[in-house]
Design a protein around this motif. Sequence first.
Motif, mmCIF file in Angstrom:
data_model
loop_
_atom_site.group_PDB
_atom_site.id
_atom_site.type_symbol
_atom_site.label_atom_id
_atom_site.label_comp_id
_atom_site.label_asym_id
_atom_site.label_seq_id
_atom_site.Cartn_x
_atom_site.Cartn_y
_atom_site.Cartn_z
ATOM 1 N N ASN A 36 0.806 -1.214 0.000
ATOM 2 C CA ASN A 36 0.000 0.000 0.000
ATOM 3 C C ASN A 36 0.842 1.269 0.000
ATOM 4 O O ASN A 36 0.352 2.343 -0.328
ATOM 5 N N GLY A 37 2.107 1.145 0.381
ATOM 6 C CA GLY A 37 2.995 2.306 0.368
ATOM 7 C C GLY A 37 3.690 2.529 -0.961
ATOM 8 O O GLY A 37 4.466 3.471 -1.108
ATOM 9 N N ILE A 38 3.415 1.655 -1.943
ATOM 10 C CA ILE A 38 4.063 1.757 -3.255
ATOM 11 C C ILE A 38 3.112 2.392 -4.255
ATOM 12 O O ILE A 38 1.938 2.013 -4.340
ATOM 13 N N GLU A 39 3.600 3.354 -5.022
ATOM 14 C CA GLU A 39 2.776 3.959 -6.054
ATOM 15 C C GLU A 39 2.369 2.895 -7.069
ATOM 16 O O GLU A 39 3.149 2.011 -7.425
ATOM 17 N N LEU A 40 1.133 2.972 -7.539
ATOM 18 C CA LEU A 40 0.574 1.931 -8.400
ATOM 19 C C LEU A 40 1.399 1.661 -9.660
ATOM 20 O O LEU A 40 1.527 0.492 -10.065
ATOM 21 N N PRO A 41 1.977 2.660 -10.323
ATOM 22 C CA PRO A 41 2.779 2.367 -11.523
ATOM 23 C C PRO A 41 4.005 1.491 -11.256
ATOM 24 O O PRO A 41 4.553 0.915 -12.201
ATOM 25 N N TYR A 42 4.445 1.406 -9.991
ATOM 26 C CA TYR A 42 5.552 0.505 -9.670
ATOM 27 C C TYR A 42 5.064 -0.906 -9.327
ATOM 28 O O TYR A 42 5.864 -1.833 -9.223
ATOM 29 N N ILE A 43 3.763 -1.055 -9.135
ATOM 30 C CA ILE A 43 3.170 -2.371 -8.894
ATOM 31 C C ILE A 43 2.936 -3.096 -10.215
ATOM 32 O O ILE A 43 3.222 -4.284 -10.361
ATOM 33 N N CYS A 44 2.399 -2.365 -11.176
ATOM 34 C CA CYS A 44 2.045 -2.958 -12.465
ATOM 35 C C CYS A 44 2.107 -1.882 -13.545
ATOM 36 O O CYS A 44 2.121 -0.693 -13.251
ATOM 37 N N ASP A 45 2.152 -2.320 -14.771
ATOM 38 C CA ASP A 45 2.065 -1.421 -15.919
ATOM 39 C C ASP A 45 1.172 -2.094 -16.954
ATOM 40 O O ASP A 45 1.631 -2.907 -17.760
ATOM 41 N N LEU A 46 -0.106 -1.764 -16.905
ATOM 42 C CA LEU A 46 -1.071 -2.452 -17.741
ATOM 43 C C LEU A 46 -1.135 -1.904 -19.159
ATOM 44 O O LEU A 46 -1.980 -2.332 -19.946
ATOM 45 N N SER A 47 -0.236 -0.991 -19.477
ATOM 46 C CA SER A 47 -0.093 -0.592 -20.877
ATOM 47 C C SER A 47 0.757 -1.616 -21.631
ATOM 48 O O SER A 47 0.750 -1.654 -22.858
ATOM 49 N N LEU A 48 1.464 -2.450 -20.874
ATOM 50 C CA LEU A 48 2.290 -3.511 -21.470
ATOM 51 C C LEU A 48 1.444 -4.755 -21.700
ATOM 52 O O LEU A 48 0.370 -4.909 -21.109
ATOM 53 N N PRO A 49 1.890 -5.687 -22.530
ATOM 54 C CA PRO A 49 1.130 -6.909 -22.801
ATOM 55 C C PRO A 49 0.957 -7.746 -21.538
ATOM 56 O O PRO A 49 1.740 -7.658 -20.586
ATOM 57 N N GLN A 50 -0.093 -8.589 -21.535
ATOM 58 C CA GLN A 50 -0.284 -9.519 -20.428
ATOM 59 C C GLN A 50 0.906 -10.471 -20.344
ATOM 60 O O GLN A 50 1.473 -10.871 -21.352
ATOM 61 N N GLY A 51 1.252 -10.813 -19.113
ATOM 62 C CA GLY A 51 2.431 -11.633 -18.896
ATOM 63 C C GLY A 51 3.682 -10.793 -18.735
ATOM 64 O O GLY A 51 4.771 -11.332 -18.519
ATOM 65 N N THR A 52 3.516 -9.478 -18.820
ATOM 66 C CA THR A 52 4.653 -8.559 -18.674
ATOM 67 C C THR A 52 4.356 -7.473 -17.648
ATOM 68 O O THR A 52 5.040 -7.344 -16.636
ATOM 69 N N GLY A 53 3.292 -6.699 -17.917
ATOM 70 C CA GLY A 53 2.987 -5.557 -17.060
ATOM 71 C C GLY A 53 2.114 -5.883 -15.878
ATOM 72 O O GLY A 53 2.199 -5.228 -14.831
ATOM 73 N N ASP A 54 1.234 -6.893 -16.006
ATOM 74 C CA ASP A 54 0.398 -7.274 -14.876
ATOM 75 C C ASP A 54 1.268 -7.956 -13.814
ATOM 76 O O ASP A 54 2.121 -8.770 -14.121
ATOM 77 N N LYS A 55 1.054 -7.591 -12.573
ATOM 78 C CA LYS A 55 1.845 -8.120 -11.443
ATOM 79 C C LYS A 55 3.353 -7.972 -11.705
ATOM 80 O O LYS A 55 4.144 -8.872 -11.396
ATOM 81 N N ARG A 56 3.713 -6.859 -12.251
ATOM 82 C CA ARG A 56 5.106 -6.649 -12.687
ATOM 83 C C ARG A 56 6.094 -6.799 -11.543
ATOM 84 O O ARG A 56 7.166 -7.406 -11.699
ATOM 85 N N ILE A 57 5.754 -6.289 -10.385
ATOM 86 C CA ILE A 57 6.682 -6.331 -9.257
ATOM 87 C C ILE A 57 6.881 -7.768 -8.775
ATOM 88 O O ILE A 57 7.988 -8.154 -8.374
ATOM 89 N N LEU A 58 5.829 -8.588 -8.846
ATOM 90 C CA LEU A 58 5.952 -9.989 -8.438
ATOM 91 C C LEU A 58 6.772 -10.780 -9.448
ATOM 92 O O LEU A 58 7.519 -11.697 -9.075
ATOM 93 N N ARG A 59 6.661 -10.431 -10.712
ATOM 94 C CA ARG A 59 7.464 -11.109 -11.739
ATOM 95 C C ARG A 59 8.956 -10.870 -11.482
ATOM 96 O O ARG A 59 9.784 -11.765 -11.660
ATOM 97 N N GLU A 60 9.294 -9.663 -11.047
ATOM 98 C CA GLU A 60 10.700 -9.358 -10.741
ATOM 99 C C GLU A 60 11.175 -10.127 -9.514
ATOM 100 O O GLU A 60 12.319 -10.573 -9.459
ATOM 101 N N VAL A 61 10.285 -10.280 -8.526
ATOM 102 C CA VAL A 61 10.633 -11.093 -7.351
ATOM 103 C C VAL A 61 10.914 -12.529 -7.782
ATOM 104 O O VAL A 61 11.873 -13.165 -7.319
ATOM 105 N N GLY A 62 10.090 -13.040 -8.695
ATOM 106 C CA GLY A 62 10.307 -14.386 -9.214
ATOM 107 C C GLY A 62 11.669 -14.535 -9.871
ATOM 108 O O GLY A 62 12.359 -15.547 -9.678
ATOM 109 N N ARG A 63 12.055 -13.534 -10.638
ATOM 110 C CA ARG A 63 13.373 -13.587 -11.305
ATOM 111 C C ARG A 63 14.505 -13.567 -10.277
ATOM 112 O O ARG A 63 15.525 -14.235 -10.442
ATOM 113 N N LYS A 64 14.325 -12.790 -9.197
ATOM 114 C CA LYS A 64 15.342 -12.770 -8.142
ATOM 115 C C LYS A 64 15.485 -14.140 -7.480
ATOM 116 O O LYS A 64 16.554 -14.494 -6.980
ATOM 117 N N LEU A 65 14.398 -14.912 -7.496
ATOM 118 C CA LEU A 65 14.433 -16.252 -6.915
ATOM 119 C C LEU A 65 15.006 -17.287 -7.870
ATOM 120 O O LEU A 65 15.148 -18.455 -7.511
#
Length: 780
Positions: A640-669
């Motif tokens: 809730n403390g993160i601005e929404l554009p850093y959470i997701c970018d829905l101007s990008l295709p699905q599988g990229t911009g949706d849940k964008r921050i979680l996808r990056e966490v996955g890559r870190k793992l």
Amino acid sequence: MCGISVIINGIKILEPTNKNHQNKDLKETETSTTSASTTPIVIGDYGTIRNDIESRLINRGPDSIKSKFIEIKCHQKDIDKEITITMELISSVLGLRGPLTIQPLTDLNNGNTLLWNGELFGGYEIGIHDNDTCLLLHLLSKVNNNDDDDDDDGKIERELVDIMLKIKGPFAFLYWQEKKRKLWFGRDVLGRRSLLVNNETIINDKPSLIISSMGSFPNGIDDSIRLPKWDEINTFGLFSIHFPKIIETNKIHFKVHPWDSSSVNSLNIGMISLDYDNDNDEEESNININTNNDDNNSNNKNNNNNNNLATTTTTTTKEELNSNNKNLVNPFIKEIDQEHNIDQLHFYPFGRREKLNIQGEWNEQIFNDYVNGFYKAISDSINVRLNNLPIASLEIPDLIRPPFLAEKPLPLVSRLGILFSGGLDSMVLAAMSNKHMETPDEPIHLINVAFGDDDSPFEEYDKVPDRKAAISGLKELQTIAPNRQWKLIKVNVGTKEMEWAKKIVYQLSYPAITIMDMTICLALWFAGRGEGIIHGEELTTVTATTTEQKQQQQQPQQQRYMTTCKVLLMGSGADEQLAGYFRHKSAFQRGSWPILQAELNKDFNRIWKRNLGRDDRVLSSNRREPRFPYLDESLISYLNGIELPYICDLSLPQGTGDKRILREVGRKLGLTESTKLIKKAIQFGSRSSKQLNKNVPARITQKCGKDIFSFTIPIYDPLQDPGYEALQKQKLKQKISLEKKQQKKQQKSEKIEKKINFKKQSEDNENKIKEEKEVVKDCL
């Protein structure tokens, strides 16, 4: 984990008095929007109902079950007579932390009694192997328990509410204050544990109120007649029922104690959900949104730019249920909406997102910092949910079994199971859990469900979308943690097994009984059982040991296993916070960040009644406790403390911009392909929807998801379908066309084969003549 219930018999419980000093019967409030009769129904005598409730609670808590019977004496003034109200508290327990604590648990110093169905993951200091039930009873017993009605009573009540509000973790509870003659009950602010209420039942010719983790249906399920009415208790606050020594009539009122004591939340909002919801998720809602950044940074952290609340729409028959959404009227909605934003009724101690837009341009370094912070939040959430896992059991839970699968599966020992679609959410849970298990080779069970036909081989089930993703995800996990014993349990559900389970799942899911609910809950229930074949060992068959077994075994049967774990992790809450649904993209396209945030708020506000209570009932019936790492209070607060554009970018295709921050966490793992996957709902990914709605045209199933499921009224009647005849003609035409194509293909294939054979025969003849000439030449 526990199953809890209370049966109050002998007095009518009413809604509290509203602003206009009008008393409202809880029953009338619940059913005012339906055409069904509001007359209470008799569903059995006391013993029948009590035994039915107990039989359902035992699956939530197989380690112990106990009850406490209390008699309450009141003098009723209108008849000048003492009456007796009975109250029975029933609790079953699944022991998960510390020594087994049998409930109901009574404080011997003051007689106060607690029934606690929850997990204390934070808020109070407690050892990882200490029992949270004992701690909570100790904290609650510190509240003034004197039998008085002085001016401090409201302050004392607020003290008790604040004790519960401080808890971090899921819960539902019942608490009896002996000296104050007061019963408290409620759920956590997110509604992660189920708690239902029934105020329409007559027991032994007396009015009654039943509160329970599970609905009770002593006469079974027949949706052609009126069923007992159960509703989800809302999450807007706690509730109490005071039994005075002197009462005017045979009626008393319960009291609402909002989480937030501000004026808006002091309105009479009742015990169940308000009849106000926008169930058309793709339609643009009429929301007045102020995009001014200063307004978005209001001091009221619980102010939200969305006017949508949830509703429970359940009554007795399919027609009545489906009519609920058409004429929703609640006597308190107008009162609230005139002065306040309805959304403020949803109070969250962890706050709400205040900043929608970023200041200046999007910054890669800021995004990376947020990713690191979110990584830690997920890690902490999973750690607190895994650091108190019980000792691994060597035996499988004693679950109900279909008569055609009487042979019990072999135990597959583990302390942890993950409901595993192979998608992004479950992959991150699995990869992060790997970092927090005590030893690097301890088994983790990945449970994946797929639906198909009875005679389908396992290879056909492996073609189901979620199964394909799970097999691919398993390979990724084995790459990043090769020493871990990853076991993919493939739960293959045939038509016969699904048909057997439908009435069981219906009763567990109730009051969430739409067709969509059923498709979701069937998948969850079978996954929660954790019974299937192990990936990579599909060819292992059951060995017949007796002559009778050998005679009955017509063909080799695959060896079935069942996980022994008592804790299941699942990814609930990720999509609602990180914009994982397609409707979030639609909302973004309608109005960018403010409209998207409103849509996210709406999803989050109604998750308690749309998902969590239902899922808890369905999964816990398998004697396992579901835990939701993405719904950890600290994790939610961080997001809730993160601005929404850093959470997701829905101007990008699905599988990229949706849940964008979680996808990056996955890559870190260390995850790879799974970080690119698109959300697929469980009912479609597992094909439970396709199997439940078999032989129903797609154009019908796409529109009927919110209709009430019925055992007596078919989803689709071809005789009532004006397009059925045309559809059959089209199918016949397609079939003939396909047959012609196959015939031509066969003829062409035969022609080619004939040419090949002719050529080969010619070559053979030539070789034979050549060989004969060589022989003659040698002879000469």
